[in-house]
Design a protein around this motif. Structure first.
Motif, PDB file in Angstrom:
ATOM      1  N   SER A 122       7.731  68.585  51.707  1.00 41.17           N
ATOM      2  CA  SER A 122       7.765  69.930  52.763  1.00 41.17           C
ATOM      3  C   SER A 122       8.922  70.450  52.690  1.00 41.17           C
ATOM      4  O   SER A 122       9.781  70.678  51.340  1.00 41.17           O
ATOM      5  CB  SER A 122       8.981  68.778  53.884  1.00 41.17           C
ATOM      6  N   HIS A 123       9.619  71.623  53.380  1.00 40.03           N
ATOM      7  CA  HIS A 123      10.052  72.625  52.809  1.00 40.03           C
ATOM      8  C   HIS A 123      11.479  72.146  53.463  1.00 40.03           C
ATOM      9  O   HIS A 123      12.867  72.514  53.040  1.00 40.03           O
ATOM     10  CB  HIS A 123       9.341  73.690  53.963  1.00 40.03           C
ATOM     11  N   ASP A 124      11.851  71.306  53.344  1.00 39.79           N
ATOM     12  CA  ASP A 124      12.676  70.318  53.783  1.00 39.79           C
ATOM     13  C   ASP A 124      13.894  70.226  52.473  1.00 39.79           C
ATOM     14  O   ASP A 124      14.561  68.802  52.126  1.00 39.79           O
ATOM     15  CB  ASP A 124      12.806  69.323  54.523  1.00 39.79           C
ATOM     16  N   GLU A 125      12.898  70.359  50.892  1.00 47.71           N
ATOM     17  CA  GLU A 125      13.448  70.100  50.591  1.00 47.71           C
ATOM     18  C   GLU A 125      13.496  68.502  49.156  1.00 47.71           C
ATOM     19  O   GLU A 125      14.340  67.595  48.614  1.00 47.71           O
ATOM     20  CB  GLU A 125      14.457  71.164  49.953  1.00 47.71           C
ATOM     21  N   THR A 126      12.430  67.789  49.949  1.00 48.08           N
ATOM     22  CA  THR A 126      12.184  66.437  50.241  1.00 48.08           C
ATOM     23  C   THR A 126      10.850  65.590  50.029  1.00 48.08           C
ATOM     24  O   THR A 126       9.680  66.817  50.066  1.00 48.08           O
ATOM     25  CB  THR A 126      12.847  65.778  50.708  1.00 48.08           C
ATOM     26  N   ILE A 127      10.862  65.065  48.638  1.00 47.54           N
ATOM     27  CA  ILE A 127       9.460  64.602  49.095  1.00 47.54           C
ATOM     28  C   ILE A 127       9.644  62.941  49.368  1.00 47.54           C
ATOM     29  O   ILE A 127      10.433  62.602  49.348  1.00 47.54           O
ATOM     30  CB  ILE A 127       8.867  63.773  47.027  1.00 47.54           C
ATOM     31  N   ARG A 128       8.454  62.715  50.544  1.00 47.07           N
ATOM     32  CA  ARG A 128       8.798  61.100  50.607  1.00 47.07           C
ATOM     33  C   ARG A 128       7.537  60.391  50.359  1.00 47.07           C
ATOM     34  O   ARG A 128       6.287  61.076  50.548  1.00 47.07           O
ATOM     35  CB  ARG A 128       8.367  61.100  52.641  1.00 47.07           C
ATOM     36  N   VAL A 129       8.083  59.467  50.290  1.00 45.45           N
ATOM     37  CA  VAL A 129       6.874  58.152  49.772  1.00 45.45           C
ATOM     38  C   VAL A 129       6.957  57.063  51.238  1.00 45.45           C
ATOM     39  O   VAL A 129       8.112  56.463  51.732  1.00 45.45           O
ATOM     40  CB  VAL A 129       7.239  57.555  48.584  1.00 45.45           C
ATOM     41  N   TRP A 130       5.674  57.196  51.453  1.00 44.50           N
ATOM     42  CA  TRP A 130       5.407  56.089  53.164  1.00 44.50           C
ATOM     43  C   TRP A 130       4.575  54.990  52.263  1.00 44.50           C
ATOM     44  O   TRP A 130       3.379  54.785  51.809  1.00 44.50           O
ATOM     45  CB  TRP A 130       4.685  57.261  53.813  1.00 44.50           C
ATOM     46  N   ASP A 131       4.280  53.542  52.243  1.00 43.58           N
ATOM     47  CA  ASP A 131       4.082  52.783  51.650  1.00 43.58           C
ATOM     48  C   ASP A 131       2.720  52.662  53.239  1.00 43.58           C
ATOM     49  O   ASP A 131       3.344  52.397  54.647  1.00 43.58           O
ATOM     50  CB  ASP A 131       5.058  51.635  52.285  1.00 43.58           C
ATOM     51  N   LEU A 132       1.318  52.319  52.901  1.00 41.65           N
ATOM     52  CA  LEU A 132       0.670  52.691  54.041  1.00 41.65           C
ATOM     53  C   LEU A 132       0.393  51.241  53.954  1.00 41.65           C
ATOM     54  O   LEU A 132      -0.070  51.351  55.199  1.00 41.65           O
ATOM     55  CB  LEU A 132      -0.580  53.327  53.581  1.00 41.65           C
ATOM     56  N   LYS A 133       1.198  49.896  53.956  1.00 44.32           N
ATOM     57  CA  LYS A 133       1.046  48.408  54.307  1.00 44.32           C
ATOM     58  C   LYS A 133       1.984  48.226  55.564  1.00 44.32           C
ATOM     59  O   LYS A 133       2.024  47.943  55.807  1.00 44.32           O
ATOM     60  CB  LYS A 133       1.012  47.865  52.835  1.00 44.32           C
ATOM     61  N   THR A 134       2.669  48.955  55.022  1.00 42.42           N
ATOM     62  CA  THR A 134       3.880  48.915  56.017  1.00 42.42           C
ATOM     63  C   THR A 134       3.862  50.368  56.942  1.00 42.42           C
ATOM     64  O   THR A 134       4.905  50.006  58.490  1.00 42.42           O
ATOM     65  CB  THR A 134       5.364  48.240  55.729  1.00 42.42           C
ATOM     66  N   THR A 135       3.432  51.589  56.833  1.00 40.23           N
ATOM     67  CA  THR A 135       3.928  52.647  57.524  1.00 40.23           C
ATOM     68  C   THR A 135       5.496  52.642  57.501  1.00 40.23           C
ATOM     69  O   THR A 135       5.782  53.837  58.002  1.00 40.23           O
ATOM     70  CB  THR A 135       3.098  52.400  58.773  1.00 40.23           C
ATOM     71  N   LYS A 136       6.374  52.218  56.628  1.00 38.43           N
ATOM     72  CA  LYS A 136       7.338  52.463  56.433  1.00 38.43           C
ATOM     73  C   LYS A 136       7.610  53.887  55.068  1.00 38.43           C
ATOM     74  O   LYS A 136       6.837  53.920  54.316  1.00 38.43           O
ATOM     75  CB  LYS A 136       8.428  51.413  55.900  1.00 38.43           C
ATOM     76  N   CYS A 137       8.510  54.728  55.670  1.00 38.26           N
ATOM     77  CA  CYS A 137       9.548  55.290  54.572  1.00 38.26           C
ATOM     78  C   CYS A 137       9.709  54.257  53.847  1.00 38.26           C
ATOM     79  O   CYS A 137      10.953  53.885  53.871  1.00 38.26           O
ATOM     80  CB  CYS A 137       9.625  57.081  54.982  1.00 38.26           C
ATOM     81  N   ILE A 138       9.430  54.155  52.105  1.00 36.20           N
ATOM     82  CA  ILE A 138      10.118  53.550  51.911  1.00 36.20           C
ATOM     83  C   ILE A 138      10.633  54.614  49.814  1.00 36.20           C
ATOM     84  O   ILE A 138      12.124  53.756  49.548  1.00 36.20           O
ATOM     85  CB  ILE A 138       9.840  52.953  50.114  1.00 36.20           C
ATOM     86  N   ASN A 139      11.057  55.731  50.164  1.00 34.72           N
ATOM     87  CA  ASN A 139      11.905  56.855  49.200  1.00 34.72           C
ATOM     88  C   ASN A 139      11.516  57.672  49.576  1.00 34.72           C
ATOM     89  O   ASN A 139      10.359  58.714  50.601  1.00 34.72           O
ATOM     90  CB  ASN A 139      11.245  56.098  47.947  1.00 34.72           C
ATOM     91  N   THR A 140      12.816  58.566  49.691  1.00 35.50           N
ATOM     92  CA  THR A 140      13.313  59.747  50.530  1.00 35.50           C
ATOM     93  C   THR A 140      13.567  60.731  48.737  1.00 35.50           C
ATOM     94  O   THR A 140      14.382  60.812  48.417  1.00 35.50           O
ATOM     95  CB  THR A 140      13.979  60.579  51.136  1.00 35.50           C
ATOM     96  N   ILE A 141      12.704  62.071  48.343  1.00 31.83           N
ATOM     97  CA  ILE A 141      12.993  62.233  46.581  1.00 31.83           C
ATOM     98  C   ILE A 141      13.690  63.909  46.828  1.00 31.83           C
ATOM     99  O   ILE A 141      13.104  64.018  47.951  1.00 31.83           O
ATOM    100  CB  ILE A 141      12.189  62.128  45.933  1.00 31.83           C
TER     101      ILE A 141
END
Length: 743
Positions: A652-671
């Protein structure tokens, strides 16, 4: 649950506590080389009858002078309570000099009372339980009276978010659980109180505010019925509100399909990506999609096993490509797939097939020559007739043969007669402009068919920390890139396709393709290339003749395309994602939901992911065209999406990469990245990101930053060929990066 009896702040026994403190700790001391001071620690206990009871203890504390965070009302300092030395605490001091001692005790009262409400909320089994942090009051008595006072609570690492406040504000990411908890408190108190000002890290909350109907108690932030009204004006019910059977407030059908999913919807989501399916039946999409897939629900369950490594996925795709080339074989009826046990619940609730449902094309211009469909033909018809330069007849739907499963015997396919299909009612034709290409002046020789090599990222161990620039190819500015083992193809901002030799690492030639910027490019097959641009066109190119063979005119700029088997997905400035059947070039689905332009689309199995300028990521069911959920959290344009194994990666243009777990639909990390993220590529070993002028590489398992390289030009696109990475930028060149194999 009613509100507790609000008592005055604790003063009883304070003098005796101070006397006892002076006996045990006559002066400030030093513990483990750290200066500490004496304090009275006040804790609140609320029994089941909601009677508050204050307890105090004598402790030594160490408080850092400089705050590590500042807010509009408080400063936050690191605090160590030596009665529990292994705990990390936060000391909160008010920045308002008029703040009284009483207000600190009122804050603890509210937070402790809210923790009782959280217990009641969690008993209803919401998708995500919540917790209010325990809180304390510390009176620092090694100072002249009146003694300084601060609040204390555990320190929680992570991104601190404010979800709503006491005057109707709702955060732009609008998470479902915090809003549902506020609604829950309002309904289950019989509209006598409302808990708002929900904030904290994930679902660990702190510093709430309580409104009461009579506006009494709970500090100056208690706005009474005015606070109720402000909340009711802005609250929109969501799936968690619906799951808890709360009375709807400002409800909309679209809103109930977003964010955190209750269990039933989560099961449907898992079925769509193949989680819990029979592992022998899991795999990539193993048949060609046709109109019946979208009209009557055939093939609704086409799961993909995201647990497979990249190598296995590559092998599955290779089998599909090989089967597509068997044109001489007669059409075969695919075996009817039996649902797995994990899919039964979702299939019971699935909508009934609607045979007369037809796709619309309201956003597409009229064709050059209007097709004349013949009514009630026994053969299968499509709404649009596409004529190629060779005047070929429209291709009948040819399902791809199912991938051979190792543990099942082969069965003889059964041939069935084609069934009549009801003609579309008032169907608007799609604008597909097909023109005969003149013979090229300098035709290129047909390249021999190349067998695609397996991806070595799952076989080798790479030294990504020592990634180096091995070459720079001059020739053309690059907005987007794709390729194969022999060639690279880039799209530029002046509308040209750049052709590059991937082995010799040199620029070959350019093709004038669009009158405006080419924003997306993708290989359809060995000799066919797809491009999309700001001129609203999607074009199919014959790489042998370097001429257009088909064109689609969209209603607005086309920002992204993605190919999955015989389906083409387009994302446009008109806020829609369209699904096209590339055999007939018929628009079979138009997906509406985003509020701003679509910037990225990708797909896996039966799911489509779309990222937009509205900062949202929507997850669509391919067959039904409905929104399963949306991923919220980005605070800028979602510019790039990449699906890998069980995860979706978003830049994203918010200067982050987000990692989404498709099993739980949760964001598990923000880089956190150096700059706006424009491009992503993910392998088993590394996450490659184009972040402004920087090429950044992160470890796929623990997200460690392996390399950050200043390329001195803003990276717009990435493409990898084994252990080589190609980056395109605003400069008129391609940079080539490589790393060594540690095996």
């Amino acid at each position: 649950m009613t509100e507790p009896v609000v008592t005055s702040v604790p003063t009883k026994n304070a003098a005796s506590a101070l006397a006892l403190l002076n006996q045990k700790f006559p002066v400030a001391d030093i513990i483990l080389g750290i200066k500490c001071e004496r304090a009275i620690k006040w804790e609140l206990q609320i029994d089941d009858d909601l009677t508050p009871k204050w307890n105090h203890s004598i402790v030594c504390v160490s408080i850092e002078k400089a705050p590590f965070a500042k807010g509009s009302c408080r400063t936050a300092h690191k605090l160590k309570d030596w009665s529990q030395p292994d705990s990390k605490l936060v000391g909160k001091f008010s920045t308002n000099k008029k703040t009284t001692r009483d207000s600190y005790f009122t804050d603890v009262l509210m937070q402790t009372f809210c923790s009782k409400w959280a217990e009641t909320f969690n008993e209803a089994k919401p998708p995500k339980p919540i917790t209010f942090l325990p809180s304390y009051v510390y009176e620092l008595i090694d100072h002249p009276p009146p003694y300084p006072v601060c609040g204390g609570e555990p320190f929680i690492e992570g991104d601190y978010k404010k979800h709503n406040n006491n005057s109707g504000y709702v955060s732009s990411d609008a998470r479902n659980t915090p809003q549902a908890f506020s609604h829950f408190s309002y309904e289950h108190s019989n509209h006598e109180l409302l808990i708002v000002d929900i904030q904290g890290v994930n679902d660990f909350y702190t510093d709430p505010q309580i409104h009461t109907k009579n506006a009494q108690g709970f500090g100056e932030g208690n706005l009474g019925e005015t606070g109720f009204h402000k909340f009711l004006q802005t609250h929109k019910c969501n799936p968690v509100c619906d799951f808890l059977k709360l009375k709807p407030i400002g409800v909309s059908k679209k809103a109930l399909l977003r964010g955190t999913l209750p269990v039933v919807q989560l099961m449907e989501f898992h079925d769509a990506i193949g989680i819990g399916s029979n592992p022998q039946q899991a795999g990539g999409p193993n048949k060609q999609y046709d109109m019946n897939y979208f009209r009557n629900g055939q093939g609704a369950q086409q799961p993909i096993s995201l647990d497979d490594e990249e190598k296995l996925l590559q092998e599955q795709l290779e089998r599909i490509r090989a089967q597509q080339k068997l044109k001489s074989q007669p059409p075969q009826q695919p075996m009817q797939k039996q649902p797995s046990n994990s899919n039964l619940n979702s299939m019971k609730n699935a909508p009934k097939p609607q045979a007369n449902q037809q796709p619309t094309a309201n956003n597409v211009t009229q064709p050059i020559a209007k097709p004349q469909p013949t009514p009630q033909q026994p053969q299968q018809q499509v709404p649009v007739k596409v004529e190629t330069p060779q005047q070929a007849q429209p291709t009948q739907a040819q399902p791809v043969q199912q991938a051979v499963q190792q543990e099942k015997p082969k069965e003889t396919p059964v041939t069935t007669q084609p069934q009549p299909v009801q003609q579309p009612v008032q169907q608007q034709p799609i604008s597909i402009q097909v023109r005969t290409s003149p013979p090229p002046q300098q035709p290129q020789a047909v390249q021999p068919e190349q067998q695609e090599l397996p991806d070595r990222s799952s076989l080798e161990k790479w030294d990504l920390k020592n990634t180096t620039n091995v070459d720079t190819l001059r020739g053309l500015q690059s907005e987007c890139i794709t390729g194969d083992d022999l060639r690279l193809y880039t799209g530029s901002n002046d509308g040209q396709i750049g052709i590059w030799d991937a082995k010799e690492l040199k620029h070959i030639s350019n093709i004038r393709a669009h009158i405006k910027t080419i924003r997306s490019i993708s290989k359809k097959s060995e000799n066919l290339l797809m491009t999309a641009g700001a001129d609203c066109f999607v074009k199919e190119w014959d790489l042998n003749t370097q001429q257009v063979v088909k064109e689609i005119k969209e209603a607005s700029d086309v920002n992204t395309i993605f190919i999955q088997d015989n389906l083409l997905y387009t994302g446009c400035n008109d806020k829609t994602v369209k699904v096209w059947d590339m055999r007939s070039y018929e628009c079979v689905k138009t997906l509406n939901g985003h509020s701003r332009a679509i910037k990225s689309v990708c797909s896996t199995g039966n799911l489509i992911f779309s990222g937009s300028n509205d900062q949202q990521i929507y997850v669509w069911n391919l067959q039904t065209g409905k929104i399963l959920t949306n991923f919220q959290g980005h605070e800028g344009w979602v510019k790039t999406l990449y699906s890998h194994n069980n995860y979706l990666y978003s830049g994203s243009h918010d200067e982050t990469i987000r990692v989404w777990d498709l099993k739980t639909t949760k964001c598990i990390n923000t880089i956190k990245c150096k700059d706006r993220v424009e491009a992503l590529h993910v392998t088993n070993q590394g996450i490659f990101a184009g972040s402004g002028d920087f090429l950044q590489i992160f470890n796929t398992e623990n997200y460690e930053n392996l390399a950050t390289i200043n390329t001195k030009s803003s990276i717009l696109c990435l493409w990898r060929r084994q252990n080589q990475l190609f980056t395109g930028s605003l400069a008129s060149n391609l940079k080539v990066w490589s790393w060594t194999n540690l095996n």
